[in-house]
Scaffold this motif. Sequence first.
Motif, PDB file in Angstrom:
ATOM      1  N   ASP A  40       7.805  60.430  16.957  1.00  0.00           N
ATOM      2  CA  ASP A  40       8.990  60.012  17.714  1.00  0.00           C
ATOM      3  C   ASP A  40       9.255  60.815  18.753  1.00  0.00           C
ATOM      4  O   ASP A  40      10.107  60.075  19.752  1.00  0.00           O
ATOM      5  N   ALA A  41       8.839  61.800  18.999  1.00  0.00           N
ATOM      6  CA  ALA A  41       9.173  62.869  20.256  1.00  0.00           C
ATOM      7  C   ALA A  41       8.398  62.252  21.473  1.00  0.00           C
ATOM      8  O   ALA A  41       8.941  62.446  22.704  1.00  0.00           O
ATOM      9  N   THR A  42       7.313  61.319  21.405  1.00  0.00           N
ATOM     10  CA  THR A  42       6.570  61.016  22.587  1.00  0.00           C
ATOM     11  C   THR A  42       6.390  59.660  22.593  1.00  0.00           C
ATOM     12  O   THR A  42       5.706  58.742  23.372  1.00  0.00           O
ATOM     13  N   ALA A  43       7.310  58.578  21.593  1.00  0.00           N
ATOM     14  CA  ALA A  43       7.067  57.453  21.719  1.00  0.00           C
ATOM     15  C   ALA A  43       7.573  56.544  22.953  1.00  0.00           C
ATOM     16  O   ALA A  43       6.893  55.818  23.214  1.00  0.00           O
ATOM     17  N   TYR A  44       8.384  57.471  23.844  1.00  0.00           N
ATOM     18  CA  TYR A  44       8.636  56.764  24.847  1.00  0.00           C
ATOM     19  C   TYR A  44       7.325  56.770  25.981  1.00  0.00           C
ATOM     20  O   TYR A  44       7.690  55.954  26.994  1.00  0.00           O
ATOM     21  N   LEU A  45       6.251  57.173  25.655  1.00  0.00           N
ATOM     22  CA  LEU A  45       5.194  57.197  26.353  1.00  0.00           C
ATOM     23  C   LEU A  45       4.303  55.918  26.396  1.00  0.00           C
ATOM     24  O   LEU A  45       3.663  55.281  27.007  1.00  0.00           O
ATOM     25  N   GLU A  46       4.553  55.082  25.148  1.00  0.00           N
ATOM     26  CA  GLU A  46       3.759  54.140  24.919  1.00  0.00           C
ATOM     27  C   GLU A  46       3.680  52.989  25.849  1.00  0.00           C
ATOM     28  O   GLU A  46       2.714  52.297  26.263  1.00  0.00           O
ATOM     29  N   LYS A  47       5.015  52.520  26.395  1.00  0.00           N
ATOM     30  CA  LYS A  47       4.796  51.394  27.480  1.00  0.00           C
ATOM     31  C   LYS A  47       4.219  51.960  28.544  1.00  0.00           C
ATOM     32  O   LYS A  47       3.412  51.160  29.173  1.00  0.00           O
ATOM     33  N   SER A  48       4.286  53.058  29.195  1.00  0.00           N
ATOM     34  CA  SER A  48       3.593  53.569  30.282  1.00  0.00           C
ATOM     35  C   SER A  48       2.026  53.427  29.990  1.00  0.00           C
ATOM     36  O   SER A  48       1.346  53.158  30.777  1.00  0.00           O
ATOM     37  N   LEU A  49       1.908  53.783  28.733  1.00  0.00           N
ATOM     38  CA  LEU A  49       0.215  53.878  28.395  1.00  0.00           C
ATOM     39  C   LEU A  49      -0.425  52.670  28.267  1.00  0.00           C
ATOM     40  O   LEU A  49      -1.440  52.484  28.778  1.00  0.00           O
ATOM     41  N   ARG A  50       0.457  51.584  27.645  1.00  0.00           N
ATOM     42  CA  ARG A  50      -0.232  50.076  27.788  1.00  0.00           C
ATOM     43  C   ARG A  50      -0.075  49.572  29.231  1.00  0.00           C
ATOM     44  O   ARG A  50      -1.256  48.898  29.545  1.00  0.00           O
TER      45      ARG A  50
ATOM     46  N   GLN B 121      -3.811  48.644  30.908  1.00  0.00           N
ATOM     47  CA  GLN B 121      -4.035  47.167  31.390  1.00  0.00           C
ATOM     48  C   GLN B 121      -4.465  47.273  33.029  1.00  0.00           C
ATOM     49  O   GLN B 121      -5.548  46.530  33.447  1.00  0.00           O
ATOM     50  N   GLN B 122      -4.087  48.048  33.627  1.00  0.00           N
ATOM     51  CA  GLN B 122      -4.092  48.464  35.184  1.00  0.00           C
ATOM     52  C   GLN B 122      -5.507  48.804  35.232  1.00  0.00           C
ATOM     53  O   GLN B 122      -6.442  48.395  36.223  1.00  0.00           O
ATOM     54  N   PHE B 123      -6.118  49.615  34.191  1.00  0.00           N
ATOM     55  CA  PHE B 123      -7.420  50.109  34.466  1.00  0.00           C
ATOM     56  C   PHE B 123      -8.721  49.575  33.400  1.00  0.00           C
ATOM     57  O   PHE B 123      -9.597  49.986  33.535  1.00  0.00           O
ATOM     58  N   GLY B 124      -8.106  48.484  32.937  1.00  0.00           N
ATOM     59  CA  GLY B 124      -9.163  47.686  32.342  1.00  0.00           C
ATOM     60  C   GLY B 124      -9.627  48.367  30.964  1.00  0.00           C
ATOM     61  O   GLY B 124     -10.853  48.216  30.628  1.00  0.00           O
ATOM     62  N   LEU B 125      -8.827  48.940  30.448  1.00  0.00           N
ATOM     63  CA  LEU B 125      -8.875  49.596  29.116  1.00  0.00           C
ATOM     64  C   LEU B 125      -8.177  49.169  27.868  1.00  0.00           C
ATOM     65  O   LEU B 125      -7.157  48.626  28.182  1.00  0.00           O
ATOM     66  N   GLU B 126      -8.844  49.099  26.654  1.00  0.00           N
ATOM     67  CA  GLU B 126      -7.915  48.815  25.408  1.00  0.00           C
ATOM     68  C   GLU B 126      -7.238  50.331  24.996  1.00  0.00           C
ATOM     69  O   GLU B 126      -7.762  51.437  25.285  1.00  0.00           O
ATOM     70  N   ILE B 127      -6.274  49.966  24.418  1.00  0.00           N
ATOM     71  CA  ILE B 127      -5.289  51.127  23.714  1.00  0.00           C
ATOM     72  C   ILE B 127      -5.071  51.083  22.298  1.00  0.00           C
ATOM     73  O   ILE B 127      -4.673  50.013  21.963  1.00  0.00           O
TER      74      ILE B 127
END
Length: 308
Positions: free
Chosen positions: A154-164, A168-174
């Motif tokens: 929960d403390a790092t859930a804010y990172l999920e949007k940036s990670l996704r 997408q930008q670098f052609g990876l699945e997450i």
Amino acid sequence: MHTPPPPFKPLRRRTLCLLLGLGAVPLLARSASKELRVITAADPNAQRQILQALRSRYPALAAESDPAAWDTRKGTGPVVALGPAALRRALSADLHAPLVSVLTSSQAYRRLVAGAPREPTTTAIYADASPGAQLQLIAALFERKVTVGVLLSDATAYLEKSLRQAAQQFGLEILVIKADPSQDPARALNGLAGAQVLLAVPDSTLYTPDTLRSVLESTYRRGMPVVGFSAATVAAGTLASAYPDVDDVVADLAELIDGLASGTEALPEPRFPRYWRVAINENVARSLGIVITDKVRALGVHPPGRSG
């Protein structure tokens, strides 16, 4: 058949606390005619390297571990807090100046500001490289489309949007798994069975000295590379990491301070470092059969006038 021990060293508890917190290196001072005030760790010697780098750029450095040592009403310009302990003290003080946090992770900064006794006028250059930098590194390491596993609390859930977005930008699945901090994160790895690499984010609720070691042992047995969140995690046994070094931090902070001093910029939003480079654990790479190219070693964004 004898299984070789993992090619990493046990983490010292103090070292991991520094790299988890997450932050422990310093910064400061502007010109001989204009003072920049810095709040340091309780032991400023722990931040000697960056303080020396800042003094070489800004000779009029005023550094104190106790914010009460200054009458900030008489000062000019922002106050810089070096690391989470200094930030905590600064947020509790009656500062009459903008506060700039450095060497504190995005997670720790958000937690400390949210718990401040009063609403602060503050910004930050986080200690951790951005999700985009880490995923750019992973894309360069594998040179093909791979699935990146990430454990978030929960403390790092804010990172999920940036990670996704970065994936997408670098052609990876997450593949993101929400982990319970009360359980060993090594167990949560079972939910990442489809991932070819684990990206560890700086989350002090998940990664303690003991649990990070457990994760490294588990992933090594699986032949699963781990990209860490600092140079210290690379020394401890992760394959690689994007990270800002001392010169990167000093240059980044100086540009922010210069913008504020010129009056052309308002206090910016907290952000990830502008400058970064990569650290590689060559022993881990060899053990996992991963070839590290010159392209990977040269990755990063460097301050003007510095190529590496």
